[in-house]
Design a protein around this motif. Structure first.
Motif, mmCIF file in Angstrom:
data_model
loop_
_atom_site.group_PDB
_atom_site.id
_atom_site.type_symbol
_atom_site.label_atom_id
_atom_site.label_comp_id
_atom_site.label_asym_id
_atom_site.label_seq_id
_atom_site.Cartn_x
_atom_site.Cartn_y
_atom_site.Cartn_z
ATOM 1 N N LYS A 21 44.736 31.226 32.625
ATOM 2 C CA LYS A 21 43.460 31.862 32.959
ATOM 3 C C LYS A 21 42.575 30.877 33.717
ATOM 4 C CE LYS A 21 43.434 34.913 28.935
ATOM 5 N NZ LYS A 21 42.755 35.251 27.689
ATOM 6 N N THR A 22 41.634 31.445 34.461
ATOM 7 C CA THR A 22 40.655 30.604 35.163
ATOM 8 C C THR A 22 39.494 30.305 34.215
ATOM 9 O OG1 THR A 22 39.356 32.457 35.990
ATOM 10 C CG2 THR A 22 41.212 31.726 37.367
ATOM 11 N N ILE A 23 38.682 29.332 34.600
ATOM 12 C CA ILE A 23 37.502 28.986 33.798
ATOM 13 C C ILE A 23 36.574 30.193 33.695
ATOM 14 C CG2 ILE A 23 35.447 27.493 33.697
ATOM 15 C CD1 ILE A 23 38.025 26.018 33.097
ATOM 16 N N ALA A 24 36.409 30.918 34.796
ATOM 17 C CA ALA A 24 35.541 32.102 34.805
ATOM 18 C C ALA A 24 36.060 33.159 33.836
ATOM 19 C CB ALA A 24 35.431 32.671 36.211
ATOM 20 N N GLN A 25 37.369 33.358 33.791
ATOM 21 C CA GLN A 25 37.943 34.340 32.861
ATOM 22 C C GLN A 25 37.713 33.920 31.415
ATOM 23 O OE1 GLN A 25 41.924 34.174 34.427
ATOM 24 N NE2 GLN A 25 41.733 36.176 35.458
ATOM 25 N N ILE A 26 37.901 32.639 31.146
ATOM 26 C CA ILE A 26 37.693 32.140 29.784
ATOM 27 C C ILE A 26 36.226 32.287 29.398
ATOM 28 C CG2 ILE A 26 37.809 30.100 28.292
ATOM 29 C CD1 ILE A 26 40.124 29.130 30.157
#
Length: 148
Positions: A21-26
């Motif tokens: 996952k990306t940081i934004a998704q997390i």
């Protein structure tokens, strides 16, 4: 080897990055979590080698080495003294200073009529020490008359 101790948010970031996952998704999965907390936890994970960041700004690639960890509710911070911290000698000298009876009498007699710099010189102490003494003795500054 001992298990690493991660806070719940740190574990969520680690597992999210491990899952691709990306940081934004997390971050979007962490409801009500201020972005400062996310950034702070990311910095801690990177600093401690739990998350590896490569690439350039805005194009970072995060990788996660295989680790064994346990989730803890809080982490007790141990404050280490900063290397550039030095004792405050002015404060220490001011607090350690003791007035003689003669010095106290001069201050009490002249605090209304003499300027503080002049009074401090007369008594043989610094102006900072005089200010501290005057506060301890309850002597207020000269009243400033208001112009009408």
């Amino acid at each position: 080897m001992d298990k690493l101790k991660l806070l719940p948010l740190e574990a969520a970031i680690y597992e999210g990055l491990k899952a691709g996952k990306t940081i934004a998704q997390i971050a979007s999965e962490q409801e009500g979590m201020p972005s400062q907390n996310m950034a702070g936890r990311m910095s801690w994970l990177i600093k401690n080698g739990i998350v590896i960041r490569t690439g350039k700004k805005k194009k970072y690639i995060y990788s996660t080495p295989e680790i064994s960890y346990e989730i803890i509710p809080t982490r007790m911070a141990v404050r280490e003294p900063m290397q550039d911290e030095i004792p405050d000698t002015l404060l220490e000298e001011m607090l350690a200073m003791k007035l003689t009876d003669n010095q106290r009498q001069i201050i009490e007699k002249n605090w209304r009529t003499m300027g503080r710099t002049e009074l401090a010189a007369e008594v043989g102490i610094t102006k900072l020490q005089l200010n501290h003494v005057m506060i301890k003795l309850g002597l207020k500054k000269k009243e400033v008359k208001e112009y009408e």
